[in-house]
Scaffold this active site. Structure first.
Site: not given
Ligand SMILES: NC(=O)c1ccc[n+]([C@@H]2O[C@H](COP(=O)([O-])OP(=O)(O)OC[C@H]3O[C@@H](n4cnc5c(N)ncnc54)[C@H](OP(=O)(O)O)[C@@H]3O)[C@@H](O)[C@H]2O)c1
Length: 256
Positions: A92, A158, A162, A193
């Site tokens: 994720n 992005y 994806k 988030t």
């Molecule tokens: N929120 C949305 O609207 C949305 C929509 C579509 C898809 N997504 C996808 O959902 C997933 C989760 O996103 P979220 O919205 O939950 O965002 P978030 O709250 O910012 O979480 C992102 C997570 O990725 C981890 N991460 C980032 N870079 C990393 C690295 N180099 N190594 C290890 N961990 C890493 C972060 O942890 P650390 O910073 O502690 O490492 C955090 O736990 C992502 O793949 C995102 O693209 C989100």
């Protein structure tokens, strides 16, 4: 309803210390899984692990930068030593880069996004699959996005990352079906988030309305709504589903 679908299962959630990953990690823990959380920020990781433990579950946070090969090796060494097997994985962790026109991204920005959004998913699958084969099978869910199906101005990097997650998911699913490993993707729409908060803050006063206007259900998703789909895809109820990319976007993408 059986609320312990993952008893005695080991589940890895990358990016499990925030947002969607955090909701999935807690949901796995609540349903009996032994949960491994991998991400960089330790305080947040420890908080999620103790939340799961307070619900009576088992959880372990392993500080991991998923763009660093040695960190990934250490993560899977810990999983191997502590549990010896792996049944479910939610790949994720990801980033949403600043929006700009395609030609304006630098090579460094391109590499940084691809390293976490695509290469880390591939590297994790490389290590998850052998552990799952030795466990007799397993289920992987990769995190794509509505952007894995669409193309919006300003989001080329992005979007490319994806789309790549969906490609990896489909090809790996076809390769490992005979080994009893199912591999699917979730494609969240805009979900409440820290990642979405950051985009709303940087996008100016109109951006929230513009985004909400794109969603037939008229609201952003909640992390728990994505987590529910992840657990379904990892569960026995999805035993004949593989190579699929499930859009969870309040109707934002009509089609897949
Ligand atoms: N929120 C949305 O609207 C949305 C929509 C579509 C898809 N997504 C996808 O959902 C997933 C989760 O996103 P979220 O919205 O939950 O965002 P978030 O709250 O910012 O979480 C992102 C997570 O990725 C981890 N991460 C980032 N870079 C990393 C690295 N180099 N190594 C290890 N961990 C890493 C972060 O942890 P650390 O910073 O502690 O490492 C955090 O736990 C992502 O793949 C995102 O693209 C989100």
């Amino acid at each position: 309803m059986n609320t312990q679908r993952f008893q005695n299962k080991v589940a890895l959630v990358t990016g499990g210390n925030s947002g969607i990953g955090r909701a999935a990690a807690v949901a796995f823990g609540r349903e009996g899984a032994r949960v491994v959380i991998a991400a960089r920020r330790e305080k947040e990781g420890a908080e999620v692990a103790s939340e799961i433990q307070s619900l009576g579950g088992e959880a372990l946070f392993v500080k991991t930068d998923l763009t660093v090969v040695d960190d990934i090796d250490r993560l899977f060494a810990v999983i191997g030593e502590k549990f010896g097997q792996l049944h479910c994985a939610f790949n994720n962790a990801g980033v949403w880069p600043a929006m700009k026109r395609a030609a304006r991204y630098t090579v460094e920005e391109f590499d940084a996004v691809m390293n976490i959004n695509v290469k880390a998913v591939w590297r994790c699958m490389q290590r998850e699959i052998p552990l799952m084969i030795s466990a007799g099978g397993g289920a992987i869910v990769n995190c794509s996005s509505v952007a894995g199906w669409t193309g919006e101005p300003g989001s080329s990097l992005y979007t490319a990352s994806k789309h790549a997650v969906i490609g990896l998911t489909r090809a790996a699913a076809v390769e490992f079906g005979r080994k009893n490993i199912r591999i699917n993707a979730v494609c969240p729409g805009m979900t409440e988030t820290p990642m979405l908060d950051q985009t709303l803050q940087s996008g100016g006063p109109e951006i929230k309305k513009v985004m909400l206007d794109m969603i037939p259900l008229g609201r952003f998703g909640k992390p728990e709504e994505i987590a529910g789909a992840v657990l379904f895809l990892c569960s026995e109820a999805a035993s004949y589903i593989t190579a699929k990319s499930l859009v969870i976007g309040g109707g934002q993408v009509i089609g897949p």
